[in-house]
Design a protein around this motif. Structure first.
Motif, short mmCIF file in Angstrom:
data_model
loop_
_atom_site.label_atom_id
_atom_site.label_comp_id
_atom_site.label_asym_id
_atom_site.label_seq_id
_atom_site.Cartn_x
_atom_site.Cartn_y
_atom_site.Cartn_z
N THR A 91 1.11 -1.04 -0.16
CA THR A 91 -0.46 0.28 0.77
C THR A 91 0.69 0.77 0.06
OG1 THR A 91 -0.27 -0.01 2.51
CG2 THR A 91 -1.91 -0.76 1.25
N TRP A 92 0.41 2.56 -0.65
CA TRP A 92 1.13 3.58 -0.37
C TRP A 92 1.59 4.44 0.78
CZ3 TRP A 92 0.23 8.15 1.92
CH2 TRP A 92 -1.27 8.17 2.57
N THR A 93 0.72 4.20 2.03
CA THR A 93 1.74 3.84 3.48
C THR A 93 3.11 3.70 3.85
OG1 THR A 93 0.01 2.63 4.16
CG2 THR A 93 -0.92 5.15 4.64
N ALA A 94 2.89 1.94 3.56
CA ALA A 94 3.71 0.50 3.50
C ALA A 94 5.08 2.11 2.86
CB ALA A 94 4.07 -0.02 2.73
N GLN A 95 4.62 1.57 1.08
CA GLN A 95 5.64 1.93 0.63
C GLN A 95 6.05 3.95 0.69
OE1 GLN A 95 3.84 3.00 -3.08
NE2 GLN A 95 3.46 0.29 -3.64
N VAL A 96 5.42 4.66 1.42
CA VAL A 96 6.32 5.84 2.06
C VAL A 96 7.63 5.57 2.71
CG1 VAL A 96 5.49 8.59 2.84
CG2 VAL A 96 4.41 7.74 0.69
N TYR A 97 6.88 5.39 4.06
CA TYR A 97 7.51 4.19 5.10
C TYR A 97 8.56 3.91 4.95
CZ TYR A 97 9.16 1.91 9.20
OH TYR A 97 10.01 1.19 9.97
N PHE A 98 8.47 3.00 4.19
CA PHE A 98 10.16 1.58 3.96
C PHE A 98 10.62 3.12 2.97
CE2 PHE A 98 11.79 -1.08 2.00
CZ PHE A 98 12.58 -2.62 2.62
N THR A 99 10.26 3.66 2.47
CA THR A 99 11.53 4.10 1.58
C THR A 99 12.19 5.38 2.40
OG1 THR A 99 10.03 4.00 -0.56
CG2 THR A 99 11.76 6.18 -1.24
N LEU A 100 11.15 6.31 2.69
CA LEU A 100 11.96 7.24 3.40
C LEU A 100 12.55 6.54 4.49
CD1 LEU A 100 9.18 9.59 5.06
CD2 LEU A 100 10.59 10.03 3.40
N HIS A 101 12.93 5.37 5.11
CA HIS A 101 13.49 4.84 6.45
C HIS A 101 14.49 4.04 5.50
CE1 HIS A 101 14.23 1.56 9.60
NE2 HIS A 101 15.37 2.68 9.63
N THR A 102 14.75 3.90 3.87
CA THR A 102 15.85 3.17 3.13
C THR A 102 16.81 4.78 3.11
OG1 THR A 102 14.55 1.47 1.96
CG2 THR A 102 16.27 2.33 0.99
N LEU A 103 15.71 5.36 2.78
CA LEU A 103 16.80 6.82 2.10
C LEU A 103 17.74 7.38 3.66
CD1 LEU A 103 14.45 8.71 0.36
CD2 LEU A 103 16.73 7.53 -0.59
N ALA A 104 16.70 6.90 4.77
CA ALA A 104 17.82 7.49 6.03
C ALA A 104 18.77 6.39 6.41
CB ALA A 104 16.64 7.16 7.27
N LEU A 105 18.84 5.14 6.30
CA LEU A 105 19.88 4.41 6.19
C LEU A 105 21.06 4.67 5.17
CD1 LEU A 105 17.94 1.48 7.53
CD2 LEU A 105 19.46 2.19 8.58
N LEU A 106 20.70 4.93 4.25
CA LEU A 106 21.87 4.79 2.92
C LEU A 106 22.32 5.89 3.66
CD1 LEU A 106 22.94 4.26 0.37
CD2 LEU A 106 21.07 6.65 -0.51
N MET A 107 21.84 7.52 3.77
CA MET A 107 22.33 8.64 4.33
C MET A 107 23.56 7.68 6.00
SD MET A 107 20.06 11.66 4.11
CE MET A 107 18.68 11.31 4.01
N LYS A 108 23.20 6.79 6.77
CA LYS A 108 24.26 6.59 7.90
C LYS A 108 25.10 6.09 7.57
CE LYS A 108 21.60 5.66 11.06
NZ LYS A 108 21.52 6.90 12.53
N PRO A 201 19.81 8.86 16.97
CA PRO A 201 19.07 9.89 15.99
C PRO A 201 20.16 11.22 15.06
CG PRO A 201 18.68 11.02 18.11
CD PRO A 201 19.96 9.95 18.80
N THR A 202 21.36 10.38 14.76
CA THR A 202 21.71 11.90 13.83
C THR A 202 22.57 10.62 12.05
OG1 THR A 202 23.66 12.57 13.79
CG2 THR A 202 23.78 10.15 15.05
N LEU A 203 22.74 11.23 11.47
CA LEU A 203 23.28 11.36 10.12
C LEU A 203 24.59 11.12 9.94
CD1 LEU A 203 20.39 12.12 8.13
CD2 LEU A 203 20.42 10.36 8.81
N CYS A 204 25.28 11.30 11.02
CA CYS A 204 26.81 11.72 10.88
C CYS A 204 27.00 11.73 11.60
CB CYS A 204 27.11 13.41 10.91
SG CYS A 204 26.51 14.94 9.40
N TYR A 205 28.15 10.66 10.93
CA TYR A 205 29.13 9.70 12.22
C TYR A 205 30.17 10.49 12.87
CZ TYR A 205 31.78 5.13 13.77
OH TYR A 205 33.10 5.12 14.34
N GLU A 206 30.48 9.85 14.59
CA GLU A 206 31.20 10.08 14.65
C GLU A 206 31.95 9.02 15.55
OE1 GLU A 206 32.73 13.02 14.90
OE2 GLU A 206 31.66 14.39 13.61
#
Length: 323
Positions: A91-108, A201-206
């Motif tokens: 469903t579109w709700t699952a697609q939106v959540y999963f895509t946003l989480h994918t992009l966040a994990l990619l940046m991390k 809760p950060t996208l920048c590794y230290e």
């Protein structure tokens, strides 16, 4: 608004809430949860890849083939997981959540890989200074060259060169130590450190983050309840103010043919959706950046307020963009 909507729903349907939006949240819920766990676990591949880059002296070291290998892995990882919801027809709700989480994990994952890659090259340069004649002298500082002259000038040059090598060695060594002084590279290359970074809760590794002395469970519970409260408000807003407008406009567009009527229907629908969408965007922003990330900050004993305040102070005191 919520009380009025619930009373109207009880009068019309006998239930306090409609279930059209709620039903979208429960479709393929377990498949979504399992896929999300597997996706998060797959990011740990960056750790053995970096250990491989660090242990090799050939083309696989970071500044040569390591960057290319890591970039290709991230591109393949992103392509696979972005297409996964559409392959499974979620469903579109699952697609939106999963895509946003994918992009966040990619940046991390990108921050983790490239920062540790930089540290691996810093460590190589530090070890190369054992043979100063062949080691690279590039560093934070640019050292002026001297002209070869008499024996006295040559002796001064040698002394100055040894001093410059010592300063360079100290600068490179300081890069391998966290600002707080409790973590160093490569001792940070562990599964526990990577898992801790994923939860922070950060996208920048230290190498190390500032921590509080203990978890404030009242804050965790309050933020968790606030998450469900915001989801409840989002559902009410979608059910009562967004979905009816979209359903009505779609039905009206099926029976019109002239371009003028189509434009009028679209303009009316957009004007009716402006305020509900603004409320929705504000609630989504609030639930993600204040409550979800705030709860994870408390769980990981990370102080978001002190670190954010110190980051703002460093930014406000900067004279140049690269400081």
């Amino acid at each position: 608004m919520v009380i009025t909507t619930m009373l109207r729903n009880i009068k019309d349907t006998g239930y306090p809430m409609r279930i059209r939006i709620w039903s979208l949240f429960t479709v393929n819920m377990w498949q979504l949860a399992l896929s999300d766990i597997v996706m998060v676990a797959s990011t740990v591949v960056s750790l053995p890849l970096h250990i491989l880059y660090r242990s090799r002296d050939g083309w696989l070291q970071w500044r040569k083939g390591g960057i290319i290998t890591q970039s290709l892995f991230q591109a393949a990882w992103l392509a696979f997981w972005v297409s996964w919801p559409f392959i499974n027809d979620w469903t579109w709700t699952a697609q939106v959540y999963f895509t946003l989480h994918t992009l966040a994990l990619l940046m991390k994952m990108h921050s983790y890989a490239f920062y540790n890659g930089h540290l691996s090259e810093t460590q190589r340069r530090l070890h190369a200074l054992d043979s100063p004649s062949t080691a690279s002298r590039e560093s934070v500082y640019r050292y002026p060259t001297t002209v070869t002259g008499s024996h006295y000038e040559k002796r001064d040059k040698d002394e100055k060169e040894r001093e410059e090598v010592g300063v360079l060695r100290e600068d490179l060594a300081m890069e391998l130590i966290s600002p707080l002084g409790h973590a160093t590279y490569p001792q940070n290359l562990t599964v526990w450190n990577f898992a801790d970074y994923l939860l922070c809760p950060t996208l920048c590794y230290e190498l190390e983050y500032p921590r509080t002395e203990k978890i404030q469970w009242t804050e965790v519970i309050a933020k968790t309840l606030a998450v469900f409260g915001c989801i409840f408000l989002l559902t009410i807003t979608s059910e009562e103010f967004i979905l009816p407008v979209m359903t009505d406009s779609a039905a009206r567009l099926e029976h019109v043919e002239s371009l003028a009527e189509i434009v009028l229907i679209l303009a009316e629908s957009i004007s009716l959706l402006l305020f509900p969408f603004m409320i929705t965007f504000l609630l989504v922003f609030l639930v993600i950046f204040e409550y979800v990330l705030g709860a994870f900050a408390e769980i990981t004993c990370r102080s978001p307020y002190s670190s954010a305040r110190s980051g703002h102070e460093r930014m406000n005191n900067s004279c140049l963009i690269d400081q």
